[in-house]
Design an enzyme around this catalytic site. Structure first.
Site, PDB file in Angstrom:
ATOM      1  N   ARG A  80       0.663  -1.301  -0.297  1.00 57.00           N
ATOM      2  CA  ARG A  80       0.012  -0.140   0.029  1.00 57.00           C
ATOM      3  C   ARG A  80       0.974   1.336  -0.090  1.00 57.00           C
ATOM      4  O   ARG A  80       1.890   1.168   0.573  1.00 57.00           O
ATOM      5  CB  ARG A  80      -0.967   0.053   1.009  1.00 57.00           C
ATOM      6  CG  ARG A  80      -2.000  -0.965   1.069  1.00 57.00           C
ATOM      7  CD  ARG A  80      -2.818  -1.262   2.403  1.00 57.00           C
ATOM      8  NE  ARG A  80      -4.046  -2.025   2.231  1.00 57.00           N
ATOM      9  CZ  ARG A  80      -3.884  -3.487   2.191  1.00 57.00           C
ATOM     10  NH1 ARG A  80      -2.754  -3.813   2.433  1.00 57.00           N
ATOM     11  NH2 ARG A  80      -4.873  -4.175   1.831  1.00 57.00           N
ATOM     12  N   HIS A 105      -0.822  -2.573  -4.736  1.00 60.05           N
ATOM     13  CA  HIS A 105      -0.014  -3.580  -5.866  1.00 60.05           C
ATOM     14  C   HIS A 105      -0.136  -2.768  -7.193  1.00 60.05           C
ATOM     15  O   HIS A 105      -0.622  -3.399  -8.042  1.00 60.05           O
ATOM     16  CB  HIS A 105      -0.947  -4.735  -5.659  1.00 60.05           C
ATOM     17  CG  HIS A 105      -0.864  -5.598  -4.599  1.00 60.05           C
ATOM     18  ND1 HIS A 105       0.225  -5.483  -3.798  1.00 60.05           N
ATOM     19  CD2 HIS A 105      -1.376  -6.438  -3.866  1.00 60.05           C
ATOM     20  CE1 HIS A 105       0.165  -6.384  -2.696  1.00 60.05           C
ATOM     21  NE2 HIS A 105      -0.905  -6.799  -2.785  1.00 60.05           N
ATOM     22  N   HIS A 179       3.108 -12.389  -6.155  1.00 58.36           N
ATOM     23  CA  HIS A 179       2.143 -12.727  -5.102  1.00 58.36           C
ATOM     24  C   HIS A 179       1.795 -14.111  -5.426  1.00 58.36           C
ATOM     25  O   HIS A 179       0.456 -14.267  -5.079  1.00 58.36           O
ATOM     26  CB  HIS A 179       1.107 -11.689  -5.590  1.00 58.36           C
ATOM     27  CG  HIS A 179       0.372 -11.245  -4.497  1.00 58.36           C
ATOM     28  ND1 HIS A 179      -0.584 -12.301  -3.860  1.00 58.36           N
ATOM     29  CD2 HIS A 179       0.336 -10.103  -3.427  1.00 58.36           C
ATOM     30  CE1 HIS A 179      -0.959 -11.842  -2.634  1.00 58.36           C
ATOM     31  NE2 HIS A 179      -0.833 -10.652  -2.731  1.00 58.36           N
ATOM     32  N   THR A 180       2.464 -15.294  -5.305  1.00 55.45           N
ATOM     33  CA  THR A 180       2.173 -16.398  -5.578  1.00 55.45           C
ATOM     34  C   THR A 180       1.795 -16.908  -4.103  1.00 55.45           C
ATOM     35  O   THR A 180       2.187 -16.606  -3.229  1.00 55.45           O
ATOM     36  CB  THR A 180       3.448 -17.363  -6.114  1.00 55.45           C
ATOM     37  OG1 THR A 180       3.410 -17.145  -7.566  1.00 55.45           O
ATOM     38  CG2 THR A 180       3.087 -18.840  -5.859  1.00 55.45           C
ATOM     39  N   TYR A 181       0.527 -17.587  -4.198  1.00 57.33           N
ATOM     40  CA  TYR A 181       0.147 -18.245  -2.890  1.00 57.33           C
ATOM     41  C   TYR A 181       0.608 -19.806  -2.978  1.00 57.33           C
ATOM     42  O   TYR A 181       0.266 -20.460  -3.990  1.00 57.33           O
ATOM     43  CB  TYR A 181      -1.250 -18.320  -2.953  1.00 57.33           C
ATOM     44  CG  TYR A 181      -1.990 -16.887  -2.779  1.00 57.33           C
ATOM     45  CD1 TYR A 181      -2.148 -15.893  -3.745  1.00 57.33           C
ATOM     46  CD2 TYR A 181      -2.923 -16.695  -1.409  1.00 57.33           C
ATOM     47  CE1 TYR A 181      -2.725 -14.819  -3.710  1.00 57.33           C
ATOM     48  CE2 TYR A 181      -3.578 -15.555  -1.361  1.00 57.33           C
ATOM     49  CZ  TYR A 181      -3.506 -14.530  -2.532  1.00 57.33           C
ATOM     50  OH  TYR A 181      -4.264 -13.484  -2.397  1.00 57.33           O
ATOM     51  N   ASP A 252      -0.320 -10.375   7.909  1.00 55.35           N
ATOM     52  CA  ASP A 252      -0.237  -9.721   6.681  1.00 55.35           C
ATOM     53  C   ASP A 252       0.718  -8.648   6.816  1.00 55.35           C
ATOM     54  O   ASP A 252       0.788  -7.768   6.511  1.00 55.35           O
ATOM     55  CB  ASP A 252      -1.630  -9.236   6.486  1.00 55.35           C
ATOM     56  CG  ASP A 252      -1.880  -8.557   5.343  1.00 55.35           C
ATOM     57  OD1 ASP A 252      -2.917  -8.001   4.945  1.00 55.35           O
ATOM     58  OD2 ASP A 252      -1.077  -8.651   4.360  1.00 55.35           O
ATOM     59  N   GLU A 313       6.242 -12.383  -0.233  1.00 52.85           N
ATOM     60  CA  GLU A 313       6.273 -11.383  -1.157  1.00 52.85           C
ATOM     61  C   GLU A 313       7.741 -10.877  -0.724  1.00 52.85           C
ATOM     62  O   GLU A 313       7.554  -9.764  -0.028  1.00 52.85           O
ATOM     63  CB  GLU A 313       5.040 -10.482  -1.224  1.00 52.85           C
ATOM     64  CG  GLU A 313       3.709 -11.179  -1.226  1.00 52.85           C
ATOM     65  CD  GLU A 313       2.708 -10.424  -0.907  1.00 52.85           C
ATOM     66  OE1 GLU A 313       2.551  -9.341  -1.333  1.00 52.85           O
ATOM     67  OE2 GLU A 313       1.553 -10.667  -0.146  1.00 52.85           O
TER      68      GLU A 313
HETATM   69  C1  G6D Z   1      -5.352  -8.002   1.213  1.00 60.50           C
HETATM   70  O1  G6D Z   1      -4.002  -7.035   2.971  1.00 60.50           O
HETATM   71  C2  G6D Z   1      -4.035  -8.058   2.033  1.00 60.50           C
HETATM   72  C3  G6D Z   1      -2.771  -7.767   1.068  1.00 60.50           C
HETATM   73  O2  G6D Z   1      -1.628  -7.876   1.772  1.00 60.50           O
HETATM   74  C4  G6D Z   1      -2.802  -8.747  -0.034  1.00 60.50           C
HETATM   75  O3  G6D Z   1      -1.805  -8.785  -1.030  1.00 60.50           O
HETATM   76  C5  G6D Z   1      -4.200  -8.589  -0.854  1.00 60.50           C
HETATM   77  O4  G6D Z   1      -5.227  -8.865   0.079  1.00 60.50           O
HETATM   78  C6  G6D Z   1      -4.365  -9.656  -1.826  1.00 60.50           C
HETATM   79  O5  G6D Z   1      -5.414  -6.656   0.820  1.00 60.50           O
END
Ligand code: G6D
Length: 348
Positions: A80, A105, A179-181, A252, A313
């Site tokens: 952010r 992002h 931003h891979t999960y 987070d 990340e």
């Molecule tokens: C939420 O706060 C989180 C972020 O860190 C994440 O990247 C996003 O969802 C996908 O906003």
């Protein structure tokens, strides 16, 4: 080792391709030239079962929305930016306001939602795709014509390296990440709460109610944020720590990293025996346990849900442009930007 390129879909007159990188050891990585999105990492478990260890959607149309940024490169600036504006040399720049009053992002159509040029490279022990994109001056509100290259290289050592190279014709700010999960259970059979994370990090950033850094660095000792000796992600969910609760009962948070030469991050799933180790030259890693993931997607027949994936990340610190005490994300005119992160996939 080889690369196969297959048509994945179309966006107006542009064709989107999926590049599947395979090494000689059975590891495969599939990536789109849309958002440089990693859709699959196929890795064996301890029984030799090859399954996807990332959350990947099943169509281009879903990726064109992709609010959770599954698999994507995000930027120009990951995380952010407070108030969706910043100052450089006394000039104020206003960015897309796409997360309440803030910028997240890269804005409404950041790098994750762009079509990239792609070039493949095939060598004996390494195959790679080099993605290129030119972000025009003023795109999403950022100054400077920015040329960015993101290179994914897969080796026969079971390592995936992501290199980011950039240059701008004007002073700007740049802080991309992937931003891979990850979900090491394979084909998202289980959530990630029983995954063990081990991370060499003594401090993390305190967040406010808008998930923006307050600027305060908190020590991990005695908290569910201490991953130095390994800890299950579940600890952040059950935690009464106000920072875990503020994040939506999980993590987070940006963690500060010290060593940029060794694998200082390990994610391990005992049941599958899969492990991903990460090293980066970036000063931080944002640990996100998908606390806000809704049920609007589905993976291998399972609806998405909280904690179905975990993001690591690697990046500069979020909102760094408003925190001069953080490492700078300013890229001067003509200056060469380069960062790299390596993911090593191992079985235990
Ligand atoms: C939420 O706060 C989180 C972020 O860190 C994440 O990247 C996003 O969802 C996908 O906003």
């Amino acid at each position: 080792m080889n690369i196969t390129k297959t048509e994945y879909g179309h966006i107006q007159e542009q064709t989107i391709y999926q590049y599947r990188l395979k090494n000689d050891k059975g590891l495969e990585v599939a990536i789109l030239n849309y958002g440089c999105i990693v859709t699959e990492i196929m890795m064996p478990d301890k029984q030799g079962q090859h399954e996807n260890i990332v959350l990947g959607l099943s169509s281009l149309e879903e990726y064109q929305v992709n609010a959770p940024y599954f698999g994507a490169v995000v930027g120009r600036v990951a995380g952010r930016i407070k108030g969706a504006s910043f100052q450089l040399d006394d000039k104020t720049y206003t960015l897309d306001q796409n997360d309440a009053n803030n910028h997240l992002h890269g804005g409404n159509e950041g790098f994750s939602h762009k079509v990239w040029e792609a070039k493949t490279v095939e060598e004996k022990d390494c195959v790679a795709v080099v993605f290129s994109y030119v972000s025009k001056d003023g795109e999403a509100g950022y100054p400077g014509n920015l040329q960015l290259k993101v290179t994914y290289s897969l080796t026969n050592e079971n390592e995936l390296k992501i290199d980011y190279n950039g240059q701008s014709d004007k002073k700007t700010i740049l802080n991309p990440t992937n931003h891979t999960y990850f979900n090491l259970s394979g084909n998202s059979k289980r959530d990630v709460l029983s995954h063990t994370l081990q991370m060499e990090s003594d401090q993390f950033l305190e967040l406010d109610h808008e998930s923006l850094p307050t600027g305060k660095k908190l020590h991990v000792t005695g908290t569910p944020f201490d991953f130095r000796n390994g800890r299950k992600l579940q600890d952040g969910v059950a935690s009464t720590h106000e920072q875990n609760q503020l994040a939506g009962n999980g993590y987070d948070h940006p963690f500060l990293l010290q060593d940029d030469c060794n694998f200082t991050i390990s994610l391990y799933d005992e049941e599958s025996g899969r492990e991903v180790k990460i090293k980066t030259d970036q000063p931080s890693v944002v640990l996100y346990t998908a606390n806000h993931l809704s049920d609007e997607y589905s993976f291998y027949g399972h609806p998405s849900r909280k904690y179905l994936g975990v993001c690591l990340e690697t990046q500069g610190l979020p909102d760094a442009i408003h925190h001069p005490e953080f490492p700078s994300i300013i890229l001067n005119k003509g200056e060469r930007y380069h960062t790299s992160t390596v993911y090593a996939f191992k079985g235990r």
